[in-house]
Design an enzyme around this catalytic site. Structure first.
Site, mmCIF file in Angstrom:
data_model
loop_
_atom_site.group_PDB
_atom_site.id
_atom_site.type_symbol
_atom_site.label_atom_id
_atom_site.label_comp_id
_atom_site.label_asym_id
_atom_site.label_seq_id
_atom_site.Cartn_x
_atom_site.Cartn_y
_atom_site.Cartn_z
ATOM 1 N N PRO A 237 0.838 -1.202 0.000
ATOM 2 C CA PRO A 237 0.000 0.000 0.000
ATOM 3 C C PRO A 237 0.871 1.249 0.000
ATOM 4 C CG PRO A 237 0.336 -0.693 2.255
ATOM 5 C CD PRO A 237 1.152 -1.639 1.381
ATOM 6 N N ALA B 75 -4.740 4.778 4.322
ATOM 7 C CA ALA B 75 -4.008 3.670 3.711
ATOM 8 C C ALA B 75 -4.923 2.866 2.811
ATOM 9 C CB ALA B 75 -3.432 2.765 4.795
ATOM 10 N N ASN B 76 -4.310 2.136 1.930
ATOM 11 C CA ASN B 76 -5.018 1.120 1.155
ATOM 12 C C ASN B 76 -4.738 -0.232 1.773
ATOM 13 O OD1 ASN B 76 -5.859 3.061 -0.619
ATOM 14 N ND2 ASN B 76 -5.124 2.001 -2.435
ATOM 15 N N ARG B 77 -5.707 -1.114 1.691
ATOM 16 C CA ARG B 77 -5.468 -2.479 2.133
ATOM 17 C C ARG B 77 -4.624 -3.187 1.095
ATOM 18 N NH1 ARG B 77 -8.957 -3.370 6.257
ATOM 19 N NH2 ARG B 77 -10.782 -2.038 6.104
#
Lengths: 227, 227
Positions: free
Chosen positions: B27, B39-41
């Protein structure tokens, strides 16, 4: 783990034997959509070290942990959660307890979760945030089930003692462990911590030390309450 | 690592020997303030597996990775970054390359970072987001330095093939590896992946398989281009 168990046995008085302590650790992750979330920076190292230090002193410890990349501490019951709402539910379910140490960096806000991924079309979305429950304040004010000792943490930038002292009064907890997380301190995610303990008696600065050593000192102080 | 090195030697033709491939993985974390971020997973498992699979085929691999809890793959040069802006800079610095595989889940937006922690006073803050650079689109359209093969990833909920086909055209890349990250697929953070490869020729569904197997198949397809 075997070594830790041996050390625990050699710790002499297991002064917290028969006591139940709830500890929270790590961040919470608040979903924005299926692929995005808002998080707090927290490695969980301090909270996990506190749980381990309390267990070494004989306490039954329930560790409610957000997403971390750490092994479960020896001799501790770990409940893994993701969001602040899940953490609150797990903490309340773990009560009654003799003491509660709220070390987790709980997100103050969450996003009303969406079932579908937000597409990147046109202007960036405005994220509408709603306030999360304040677990520290809620447990500090529980009728009947309030733990005898409630300890909160305060990560601050700016005037540490003034902010943490105000936080202690606002939340209704007994102690606040305050630290300066400003850029350059190296505390967030690092191996060391430099804290000020705020009690009814005032502010007590502790020397910078490893997170394990800070955990031991705090566990020692907690033991003093139950001696 | 030793075993991996032996397996690599036994892989027969190191068909990508002499080729340089840039892979992104994990991420990005976009700071909101000193303690919070968006955040991105992404566990980084798929991207790291692709880097490893390309290295086993002889490629010189530069892996630009966001924050992950994974070991560096054997035989791969790893550049660790946190934000989308840092990832863009690291990718551009790593060029020229024969191929680029953009597997990272880059945040579409970032927050204008604040030096001080946002206090929880009154109403929740409105987070003003600004668009991050589109690394896939930028590298796909580089004059002169465009890698011969540019592969993007698309994590979608909804009509997978239609959305990924549109993304391929919009970005100007050669291939899109598309997967459905809807709740219940177990793909985000899991060990398996189920993808559709979108090329000029159309959509090619691959069977659900371990992320290592998907990485191997993709590395095999990339090898075909450079045979």
């Amino acid at each position: 783990a075997i070594l830790e168990a041996i050390v625990a046995r050699l710790d002499g008085e297991r002064i917290l034997a028969g006591r139940h302590v709830v500890v929270t650790s790590g961040p919470t992750h608040e979903p924005i959509d299926p692929v995005r979330y808002i998080a707090n920076r927290s490695s969980g190292r301090q909270g996990h070290a506190i749980a381990a230090a309390l267990a070494r002193r004989g306490a039954r410890v329930t560790l409610v942990s957000g997403p971390v990349a750490l092994a479960d501490p020896a001799g501790v019951a770990v409940v893994r959660v993701e969001t602040a709402l899940e953490m609150r539910a797990a903490v309340l379910a773990a009560l009654p307890a003799d003491a509660a140490v709220f070390c987790a960096a709980v997100a103050d806000w969450r996003v009303e979760a969406q079932g579908r991924k937000i597409k990147k079309t046109g202007a960036p979305p405005a994220l509408a945030l709603v306030e999360n429950p304040d677990i520290l304040a809620e447990v500090s004010r529980l009728e009947g089930r309030r733990p005898r000792l409630v300890v909160g943490f305060a990560a601050e930038t700016g005037d540490l003692v003034a902010q943490a002292t105000a936080k202690r009064a606002r939340k209704g907890c007994d102690w606040i462990v305050a630290n300066d997380v400003g850029a350059g301190t190296g505390i967030m995610g690092g191996a060391e911590n430099e804290v000020v303990l705020i009690t009814e008696a005032g502010a007590e600065p502790w020397p910078r030390a490893g997170k394990d050593a800070v955990a031991d000192r705090l566990a020692e102080r907690i033991s003093g309450i139950f001696q």
